[in-house]
Design an enzyme around this catalytic site. Sequence first.
Site: not given
Length: 317
Positions: A49, A91
């Site tokens: 991730h 992100h």
Amino acid sequence: MSVSHRQRTLGLATMTALGSIALPGPVAADAGPIQQHLDDLQSFQVIAHRGASGHAPEATWPAFEQAVEMEADYLEMDVQMTADGELVVFHDETIDRTTDGEGDLKDYTLEELKALDAGSWFNDEFPDYADDEYAGNEILTLDEVIERFGTDERYYLEIKSPELYSDLEESLVEALEDHGLVESGSVIIQSFSDESLKTVHELNADIPLVQLVWYYPEEEGDDELVEWTGVTPGPEETTDEDFQAIREYAVGVGTNLTYGEEELQVIDADFVEQAQANDLLVHVYTINEEEGMQRLLDWGVDGIFTNFPDRLNALVE
């Protein structure tokens, strides 16, 4: 851990809906790279991730390089677009949390973003994992990441906030095609937006897609769960028809396991089984503790997103 589901094959009834995506099944000796990718997805996947972001600043060279060293199956990252149309790996919609700048990412040119420090925050936030070399790391472009790792690695890309960028899907698919990642079976695309995923499917049906879902109680203390974007009902009300609607364009669902600081569990083994019975892979995000990892392995999920791919690989091995 349960592994019997890994050998399952996908129903022939979905072939027409999936267009040119070949259906996962037993690995053939002469399987092409695209089919081989789908075959490989039938095995459990360790998804790093934002890289090994428990060990290093997310979506930076140290995070991705450590994920590769830890033998993650995928490098997961989010893709957004700069003010001058460049694809970057980042992100948040704003740059405040993980750089020394502030404001909306989309308002900055690539040159302006490259001038920011995207690493020092990690040393302040996670002193146990701090490293002086993390300070000064840059925001990366998607091209830079692909050019460094090529087709030696596989990429799990999230189309982030597509409503902010009018041609994000087109630019992303073009970049992946130019780098040969589609034909080499090296990329998956995920998004919370079903419309964005359907756009990608129309642009190139050979790219495997994963529909992200987020389950939570609409009101605090409410037992009834809802899904953030409405792509499905709450997990307990999700029907075979709901899963089959996703299966028309996607090969899997990516879901949260828990919600909130109290870690309210939002899915269970029955949810996983039902999704898989409807020919959908189940990848769960973002699990960093071994207890949660083991629970999901026991349920037979197909993959786990984690900031600590080394921890997950230790359990899988």
